[in-house]
Design a protein around this motif. Structure first.
Motif, mmCIF file in Angstrom:
data_model
loop_
_atom_site.group_PDB
_atom_site.id
_atom_site.type_symbol
_atom_site.label_atom_id
_atom_site.label_comp_id
_atom_site.label_asym_id
_atom_site.label_seq_id
_atom_site.Cartn_x
_atom_site.Cartn_y
_atom_site.Cartn_z
ATOM 1 N N GLN A 55 1.055 15.872 -42.610
ATOM 2 C CA GLN A 55 0.395 15.713 -41.099
ATOM 3 C C GLN A 55 -1.336 15.828 -41.553
ATOM 4 O O GLN A 55 -2.002 16.384 -42.418
ATOM 5 N N ASP A 62 8.953 14.703 -39.536
ATOM 6 C CA ASP A 62 9.117 14.741 -38.232
ATOM 7 C C ASP A 62 10.693 14.315 -37.989
ATOM 8 O O ASP A 62 11.175 13.250 -38.512
ATOM 9 N N ILE A 98 8.947 9.316 -48.339
ATOM 10 C CA ILE A 98 7.529 9.067 -47.741
ATOM 11 C C ILE A 98 6.666 8.107 -48.679
ATOM 12 O O ILE A 98 5.969 7.265 -48.214
ATOM 13 N N PHE A 123 8.312 5.112 -46.035
ATOM 14 C CA PHE A 123 9.337 5.016 -44.894
ATOM 15 C C PHE A 123 8.228 5.942 -43.635
ATOM 16 O O PHE A 123 7.491 6.725 -44.105
ATOM 17 N N SER A 124 8.628 5.706 -42.483
ATOM 18 C CA SER A 124 7.958 6.359 -41.514
ATOM 19 C C SER A 124 8.916 7.778 -41.460
ATOM 20 O O SER A 124 9.950 8.040 -42.114
ATOM 21 N N HIS A 125 8.209 8.912 -40.735
ATOM 22 C CA HIS A 125 8.741 9.954 -40.714
ATOM 23 C C HIS A 125 10.374 9.878 -40.317
ATOM 24 O O HIS A 125 11.253 10.481 -40.715
ATOM 25 N N GLY A 181 12.077 7.190 -39.883
ATOM 26 C CA GLY A 181 12.908 6.344 -40.954
ATOM 27 C C GLY A 181 13.619 7.081 -42.142
ATOM 28 O O GLY A 181 14.517 7.143 -42.513
ATOM 29 N N ASP A 225 8.555 0.018 -45.072
ATOM 30 C CA ASP A 225 7.685 -0.571 -44.106
ATOM 31 C C ASP A 225 8.340 -1.234 -42.848
ATOM 32 O O ASP A 225 7.841 -0.990 -41.774
ATOM 33 N N SER A 254 10.576 0.385 -41.357
ATOM 34 C CA SER A 254 11.073 1.705 -40.854
ATOM 35 C C SER A 254 10.011 1.938 -39.616
ATOM 36 O O SER A 254 10.380 2.883 -38.803
ATOM 37 N N HIS A 255 8.794 1.604 -39.777
ATOM 38 C CA HIS A 255 7.658 1.862 -38.597
ATOM 39 C C HIS A 255 7.663 1.073 -37.456
ATOM 40 O O HIS A 255 7.543 -0.099 -37.323
ATOM 41 N N GLU A 292 6.199 2.220 -34.738
ATOM 42 C CA GLU A 292 5.698 2.949 -33.570
ATOM 43 C C GLU A 292 4.906 1.855 -32.511
ATOM 44 O O GLU A 292 4.517 2.483 -31.689
ATOM 45 N N TRP A 318 9.469 2.964 -28.675
ATOM 46 C CA TRP A 318 8.624 3.900 -29.268
ATOM 47 C C TRP A 318 7.400 4.354 -27.987
ATOM 48 O O TRP A 318 7.437 5.463 -27.757
#
Length: 409
Positions: free
Chosen positions: A44, A161, A294, A298-300, A302, A379, A381-382, A384, A389
């Motif tokens: 973070q 997360d 990460i 990958f997103s958190h 994901g 990529d 998996s994002h 947001e 979301w």
């Protein structure tokens, strides 16, 4: 009594309590500066409140007390006491770092007290390697060693997360199904209570910005004790699952290993690597499996979901082997093999590809084609910017569920 309805009822109560207390705990953590500050090894970029374990605990305690009142008998009293102690120790560690030795001694005491007053521990291998009943001189210290190891393994997965809370939901779901198959309704209800208490925290942890909170050491240590209690209840010769090993050839040790697979085997790999480098096994770094995902981009969420899906697949493989009539030994060997391959083999394989390929202008490896393919998957998996979301984010960050109108740090 309709135990299915009871299980969902106490789960909903625990969920409601966690959702209601979340804003107050969040405000308290911010007001008293109980936050996790960013540094070089953390992912973070801003301070994040770190008392999510208290939220989950409130939901669990309320659900368990309600369940005990309805059933007319205490449900997992000593397990709840152990969770309370570890929550206090973890929150204390989040606020003021305590020594690893002191925390280890407390973990040993908690596991020992649970075993002493419940009688549930690893007292039998149920025919694994031809071994059945274990002598207390071996079973007791072995169970304490395993219990402390599980607590620390669960504690160390709180890196992205949704991972620790998602794992808690997954593991409790697996244990609930196992207990349901042997008709242990109180334990089914207990697992469902924990699932309910975790869901609101999971939503804030994953989707929240203004209402984001970490579960903290208090939460992960508490969840570790719960995993120990559920595992010991599953594998003990006094527990209801023992009949499955005796009459249907279920590998109870293999089942527990499958449920605990990723946290346990990833922790063993990481700690072994630290020791081989001459460092303390408890020293922090960025070599866990979730850090690899990460690095792939990958997103958190994901990374968390991908790892949990792998863990669930391993549980599925165990179930398939059992239903196909594989021996208890084979069930165990396959789970061990998959655990090592996923957490060590896959990790090493991808690191080789990350550090391979051509060198860039500054002399750093660009990675192989396989690594870049994995990064493209990361990529994807994002999510947001997606409407789902954004809807969840508005919901958890709103004044009703989040209790705050702006993130004031």
């Amino acid at each position: 009594m309709n135990y299915t309805g009871l299980a969902f009822f106490v789960m909903i109560v625990a969920m409601a309590v966690s959702a209601v207390v979340f804003p107050s705990v969040l405000k308290y953590a911010k007001d008293h500066d109980i936050v996790d500050n960013p540094n070089a090894r953390k992912l973070q970029r801003v301070p994040v409140p770190v008392m999510g374990g208290v939220v989950v605990y409130c939901g669990v305690v309320t659900g368990v007390m309600l369940l005990s009142g309805i059933l007319g008998q205490p449900v997992m009293l000593w397990g709840l006491l152990g969770m309370t102690v570890m929550l206090i120790v973890g929150v204390w560690d989040d606020i003021k770092d305590i020594s690893a030795i002191l925390r280890l001694l407390i973990e040993v005491a908690v596991v020992g007290v649970f075993m002493r007053y419940t009688g549930f521990y690893i007292d039998s291998f149920h025919g694994l390697w031809g071994v059945y009943e274990l002598p207390p001189a071996f079973a007791i210290p072995f169970s304490i060693f395993v219990g402390v190891g599980v607590i620390n393994a669960v504690n160390l997965i709180d890196g992205v997360d949704g991972y620790s809370s998602g794992y808690g939901i997954l593991a409790c779901g697996c244990f609930a199904l196992m207990f349901w198959s042997v008709w242990s309704p109180s334990m089914v209800c207990l697992a469902m209570v924990v699932i309910g208490a975790l869901i609101p925290f999971f939503m804030h942890n994953v989707f929240g910005v203004r209402s984001k909170m970490f579960i903290g050491d208090g939460g992960t240590l508490m969840m570790g004790v719960l995993m120990v209690a559920l595992s010991f209840y599953s594998i003990s010769s006094k527990g209801p699952c023992a009949a499955l090993a005796k009459s249907e050839g279920a590998g109870l040790a293999a089942f527990c290993l499958a449920v605990l697979c990723i946290p346990v085997f990833d922790t063993i790999r990481v700690m072994t690597a630290r020791i081989l480098r001459g460092r303390s096994p408890f020293s922090p770094d960025k070599t866990h499996l979730h850090h690899l995902f990460i690095d792939m981009g990958f997103s958190h969420l994901g990374a968390a979901l991908f790892i949990l899906f792998i863990n669930l697949l391993i549980v599925g493989v165990w179930l398939l082997l059992w239903k196909m009539g594989a021996s208890i030994d084979v069930q165990t060997y396959v789970v061990l093999f998959l655990g090592v391959m996923v957490t060590t083999g896959f990790y090493k394989f991808m690191k080789i590809h990350q550090n391979g390929g051509k060198m860039d202008e500054e002399g750093y490896p660009e990675g192989t084609k396989l690594w870049h393919a994995a990064c493209r998957m990361g990529d994807a998996s994002h999510l947001e910017k997606g409407i789902i979301w954004r809807t969840f984010r508005r919901l958890v960050d709103g004044p009703f569920l989040g209790g705050v109108r702006k993130f004031d740090r």
